[in-house]
Design a protein around this motif. Structure first.
Motif, PDB file in Angstrom:
ATOM      1  N   LEU A 106       0.835  -1.196   0.000  1.00 19.06           N
ATOM      2  CA  LEU A 106       0.000   0.000   0.000  1.00 19.06           C
ATOM      3  C   LEU A 106       0.876   1.255   0.000  1.00 19.06           C
ATOM      4  O   LEU A 106       1.531   1.549   1.007  1.00 19.06           O
ATOM      5  N   GLY A 141      -2.162   7.740   0.031  1.00 16.49           N
ATOM      6  CA  GLY A 141      -3.043   6.665   0.465  1.00 16.49           C
ATOM      7  C   GLY A 141      -3.153   6.587   1.957  1.00 16.49           C
ATOM      8  O   GLY A 141      -2.430   7.272   2.696  1.00 16.49           O
ATOM      9  N   THR A 196      -8.178  -1.735   2.226  1.00 12.97           N
ATOM     10  CA  THR A 196      -6.762  -1.980   1.941  1.00 12.97           C
ATOM     11  C   THR A 196      -6.196  -3.203   2.650  1.00 12.97           C
ATOM     12  O   THR A 196      -5.019  -3.517   2.480  1.00 12.97           O
TER      13      THR A 196
END
Length: 368
Positions: A221, A231, A247
């Motif tokens: 991620l 993010g 996620t």
């Protein structure tokens, strides 16, 4: 979809070079039907093979650490193994499973009033471990430094990891509607570091859980790219509120944190030079959030903190309590120093892989 985790944690703790406790505990996060017999018996769903001699291995490692310690040093710390499986049963189709097997070694060497700590995380228990001599630090007794603290600061990986993980948990994760609003207002698309800074969460690289507590796969991620937030860690509820996909970071491990990045990887080019004098901070503790909207934390130095001049440590600095805005810290980074190390954070099972970092013009605010 239902999800489960089966975990076995074996922890050997030692103080003053003696074993103080050595325990193994099993835990199932899920229904009893998902965890028959506990994690020790669960090998059919992709679990790592049983390690019947794990306790003996930890004991032998401790003996090797003690043998590597210098005369006059006492060792304190822990050796901890975590093995287990995670899985999810979708509404249709076969179960999805994954495994974890990693070791944390933390050793504090004490000689008189001087202490120094070294720690490492081995993401894969099948990989060859470092030599015991590389895991045992040498406590250094230095005269007390009484001058003004220099503005340039080198944060060793253990120190930087604590600050970065705490910041990531409040700024690069969403735990509900208030956090989603905060992320949108203060962090999404904001430059928080130097252009060369990249921060990702990567469970596969650091031996983390491949599935979160909701059964979502946890892949690499990106959190910060080119110094800018791109993010954040999300569970399903946070993802729905933010209008993004989950996620794989849902967790029930820390009260109040629905999701957080637990496997942080820092990429930063080497610093061209190291100004002198500079402050060298090896470890911090008592980290807490002052203001989540600005990423402001307070912490205190721990163990060996020194002022370095002419290429050597010239004095030990007593405990320094400081307050710092982490984005200001990240924007002041001149680069990394030395190789990256994977180190544990003191809470939530977090680990961070980072080099030591050089922060320029970052005064620490108060001395205890």
């Amino acid at each position: 979809m239902s999800a489960w985790r089966r975990t076995r944690v074996g922890t050997l703790r030692f103080a003053r070079s003696r074993v103080t406790s050595h325990v193994e505990r099993d835990h199932c996060d899920g229904s009893e039907s998902d965890c028959p017999g506990g994690p020790a018996l669960a090998t059919a769903d992709g679990a790592p093979p049983p390690r019947p001699h794990a306790a003996t291995e930890r004991t032998h490692l401790l003996f090797a650490l003690l043998a590597a310690a210098l005369d006059g040093h006492e060792l304190h710390g822990r050796i901890e193994d975590m093995t287990g499986t995670a899985g999810a049963h979708p509404a249709s189709g076969p179960a999805v499973t994954g495994a974890i097997a990693r070791r944390t070694v933390l050793v504090t060497a004490a000689r008189g009033a001087a202490t120094r700590t070294r720690a490492t995380v081995l993401p894969d228990l099948s990989a060859p471990p470092p030599a015991p001599a590389d895991l045992v630090p040498q406590a250094v007794e230095l005269p007390r430094y009484t001058g003004a603290l220099p503005p340039h600061t080198v944060l060793e990986p253990l120190a930087f990891a604590e600050l970065l993980a705490e910041f990531a948990a409040v700024a690069l994760a969403a735990h509900g509607p208030d956090d989603v609003a905060r992320f949108r207002r203060h962090w999404d698309g904001t430059r928080v570091g130097v252009p060369a800074l990249t921060v990702t969460d990567n469970p596969e690289a650091l031996g983390g859980w491949p599935l979160d507590s909701e059964g979502t796969a946890a892949g690499r991620l990106p959190l910060v790219e080119d110094g800018t937030v791109v993010g954040c860690a999300l569970d399903r509820a946070g993802a729905d509120a933010l209008g993004r996909a989950p996620t794989g970071h849902a967790s029930r491990q820390v009260l109040g944190l629905a999701a957080y990045p637990a496997n942080l990887v820092v990429e930063l080019p080497p610093a061209p030079t190291v100004p002198e004098p500079h402050l060298r901070v090896e470890r911090v503790h008592y980290v807490s959030v002052v203001d989540a909207d600005t990423g402001t934390l307070t912490a205190a130095t721990r163990d060996l903190t020194t002022v370095v001049a002419d290429g050597r440590a010239v004095g030990a600095v007593p405990s320094v309590r400081f307050t710092v805005r982490v984005p200001s810290l990240l924007r002041s980074l001149a680069g990394g120093l030395g190789p990256a190390h994977t180190v544990p954070v003191s809470w939530g099972g977090c680990v961070v892989r980072s080099p030591a970092v050089l922060a320029t013009d970052l005064p620490l605010l108060s001395t205890a």
